[in-house]
Design a protein around this motif. Sequence first.
Motif, PDB file in Angstrom:
ATOM      1  N   ARG A  32       0.845  -1.197   0.000  1.00  0.00           N
ATOM      2  CA  ARG A  32       0.000   0.000   0.000  1.00  0.00           C
ATOM      3  C   ARG A  32       0.880   1.246   0.000  1.00  0.00           C
ATOM      4  N   ILE A  33       0.428   2.278  -0.693  1.00  0.00           N
ATOM      5  CA  ILE A  33       0.990   3.618  -0.481  1.00  0.00           C
ATOM      6  C   ILE A  33       0.103   4.255   0.580  1.00  0.00           C
ATOM      7  N   GLU A  34       0.554   4.251   1.797  1.00  0.00           N
ATOM      8  CA  GLU A  34      -0.288   4.688   2.909  1.00  0.00           C
ATOM      9  C   GLU A  34      -0.657   6.164   2.766  1.00  0.00           C
ATOM     10  N   PRO A  35      -1.853   6.559   3.263  1.00  0.00           N
ATOM     11  CA  PRO A  35      -2.248   7.959   3.158  1.00  0.00           C
ATOM     12  C   PRO A  35      -1.207   8.936   3.693  1.00  0.00           C
ATOM     13  N   GLU A  36      -0.549   8.586   4.792  1.00  0.00           N
ATOM     14  CA  GLU A  36       0.477   9.473   5.335  1.00  0.00           C
ATOM     15  C   GLU A  36       1.647   9.631   4.363  1.00  0.00           C
ATOM     16  N   THR A  37       1.970   8.557   3.651  1.00  0.00           N
ATOM     17  CA  THR A  37       3.029   8.628   2.643  1.00  0.00           C
ATOM     18  C   THR A  37       2.584   9.508   1.479  1.00  0.00           C
ATOM     19  N   MET A  38       1.338   9.374   1.061  1.00  0.00           N
ATOM     20  CA  MET A  38       0.797  10.235   0.012  1.00  0.00           C
ATOM     21  C   MET A  38       0.916  11.705   0.390  1.00  0.00           C
ATOM     22  N   MET A  39       0.584  12.001   1.640  1.00  0.00           N
ATOM     23  CA  MET A  39       0.618  13.404   2.077  1.00  0.00           C
ATOM     24  C   MET A  39       2.034  13.966   2.029  1.00  0.00           C
ATOM     25  N   ARG A  40       3.013  13.143   2.376  1.00  0.00           N
ATOM     26  CA  ARG A  40       4.396  13.616   2.283  1.00  0.00           C
ATOM     27  C   ARG A  40       4.819  13.782   0.828  1.00  0.00           C
ATOM     28  N   LEU A  41       4.442  12.834  -0.012  1.00  0.00           N
ATOM     29  CA  LEU A  41       4.839  12.898  -1.419  1.00  0.00           C
ATOM     30  C   LEU A  41       4.189  14.078  -2.141  1.00  0.00           C
ATOM     31  N   ALA A  42       3.071  14.553  -1.639  1.00  0.00           N
ATOM     32  CA  ALA A  42       2.364  15.655  -2.286  1.00  0.00           C
ATOM     33  C   ALA A  42       3.182  16.934  -2.331  1.00  0.00           C
ATOM     34  N   ASP A  43       4.247  17.019  -1.519  1.00  0.00           N
ATOM     35  CA  ASP A  43       5.047  18.241  -1.543  1.00  0.00           C
ATOM     36  C   ASP A  43       6.026  18.275  -2.713  1.00  0.00           C
ATOM     37  N   HIS A  44       6.126  17.173  -3.465  1.00  0.00           N
ATOM     38  CA  HIS A  44       7.027  17.149  -4.617  1.00  0.00           C
ATOM     39  C   HIS A  44       6.319  17.773  -5.813  1.00  0.00           C
ATOM     40  N   GLU A  45       6.958  18.694  -6.480  1.00  0.00           N
ATOM     41  CA  GLU A  45       6.298  19.452  -7.541  1.00  0.00           C
ATOM     42  C   GLU A  45       5.879  18.590  -8.732  1.00  0.00           C
ATOM     43  N   ARG A  46       6.536  17.468  -8.928  1.00  0.00           N
ATOM     44  CA  ARG A  46       6.194  16.620 -10.067  1.00  0.00           C
ATOM     45  C   ARG A  46       5.223  15.497  -9.707  1.00  0.00           C
ATOM     46  N   ILE A  47       4.938  15.283  -8.445  1.00  0.00           N
ATOM     47  CA  ILE A  47       3.968  14.256  -8.045  1.00  0.00           C
ATOM     48  C   ILE A  47       2.620  14.946  -7.905  1.00  0.00           C
ATOM     49  N   VAL A  48       1.748  14.699  -8.892  1.00  0.00           N
ATOM     50  CA  VAL A  48       0.548  15.526  -9.020  1.00  0.00           C
ATOM     51  C   VAL A  48      -0.754  14.753  -8.924  1.00  0.00           C
ATOM     52  N   ALA A  49      -0.702  13.423  -9.013  1.00  0.00           N
ATOM     53  CA  ALA A  49      -1.960  12.671  -9.110  1.00  0.00           C
ATOM     54  C   ALA A  49      -1.801  11.269  -8.551  1.00  0.00           C
ATOM     55  N   VAL A  50      -2.938  10.615  -8.363  1.00  0.00           N
ATOM     56  CA  VAL A  50      -2.991   9.240  -7.854  1.00  0.00           C
ATOM     57  C   VAL A  50      -4.038   8.477  -8.655  1.00  0.00           C
ATOM     58  N   LYS A  51      -3.677   7.286  -9.115  1.00  0.00           N
ATOM     59  CA  LYS A  51      -4.682   6.332  -9.582  1.00  0.00           C
ATOM     60  C   LYS A  51      -5.011   5.453  -8.395  1.00  0.00           C
ATOM     61  N   ASP A  52      -6.254   5.537  -7.941  1.00  0.00           N
ATOM     62  CA  ASP A  52      -6.650   4.973  -6.652  1.00  0.00           C
ATOM     63  C   ASP A  52      -7.396   3.653  -6.833  1.00  0.00           C
TER      64      ASP A  52
END
Length: 299
Positions: free
Chosen positions: A150-170
Motif C-alpha cells: 500500500r501507499i499509505e495515506p500518510e506517505t501520500m501526504m508527504r509525497l504531495a510536496d514534490h512538484e512533479r507528483i501531481v496525481a494518484v490512480k486509486d
Amino acid sequence: MTIPSAGSPFGRALCAMITPLDASGALDLDGAQKLAAHLVDEGCDGLVLSGTTGESPTTRDDEKSVLIRAVRDAVGGRATIVAGVGTADTEHTVRLAREAGQAGADGLLVVAPYYSKPPQDAVEAHFREIADRGGLPVMLYDIPGRTGTRIEPETMMRLADHERIVAVKDCAYDLLGSAKVIAATGLAYYAGCEEWILPLYAVGGAGFVSTVANVAPRQLRSLLDAYDAGDTVRARAVHHQVLPLVERMMADGLPGTVTAKAVLTELGLPAGPVRKPLRPADPERVRGLMAAYDAAVGG
C-alpha cells in the motif's frame, strides 16, 4: 494541446487502453492508432498506455516506447498520454520514464514497487527518485491487491510536496483514506476501479482511469458530465446502468485485459489476442459480456 485544469492535470476521462496485437502476438500499431483515435472521439481526454490493462508485464521496453509514439501521432494534442513505467526496480523505472518522455508522453503512471514489499520510507524514496529524475509529472498508482504494498495515506501526504507528483490512480478501496488525502493536499485522485468513479468524484476526485472505458467511454464520460452539470440524479442513473458491465468485466474471474479485448473484438475494434500467461475468454463468457455491454450502452 488543451491544458487540463490544475485539479485534473491529465484530464478527467482517461482510458487505461489495451495494447492491440496482431494474430502473431506482435504489436498492432495501426490498430493502436485507430483505437486511440476512436476513444478520444468518444469522449476520453486522456489515454494511459502500458498499464495493467495494456499488458505491461509482457510487453518489452522498446515496444512501450514505439506504442507511445504511434498513439501520439494518432491523437496529436487532443488527449494527454500517460505512460505506465512502474517496475519493482527503481533504476529500471527511471530509464522507462525518460524513454517515455522522449517518445512523447505527458506524464508517468508509477505503481508501487511490487513483490519485494518495501517499507513506507523506501516506497517514498522510490517515488521521489523517479519524480526527480524522470522528467515528467507523476501519477502514483496505489493498487495493493496486485503489488502487495500500500501507499499509505500518510506517505501520500508527504509525497504531495514534490512538484512533479501531481496525481494518484486509486485502487486501494479506502474511501476514508483517499478523502483525507484529497482534503489535505493538491493531489488529483483518479478512480481506478469503476464502481468508485462516482463516490470518489463526489468527495473531490479528478475523474477516472478506466479499463471499462475501452468499450464504454461515452457512458463513463457522461457520468462525470452529469455530475459537473449538477444533475446528480442522472449521474447516479448512469452509475447504476454501467455497474453490471463493470462487474462482468472486472469482477467475474477474468482480468480486465481479457474481457476488454473480448468485447472490442466483438465490436470490430482493434484488440487481438492477449499474451501468455493470459488466455482469451471462452465463448460463454463472451456472450455474457456482450449481454452486459448491450444493456449498459443501450439504456
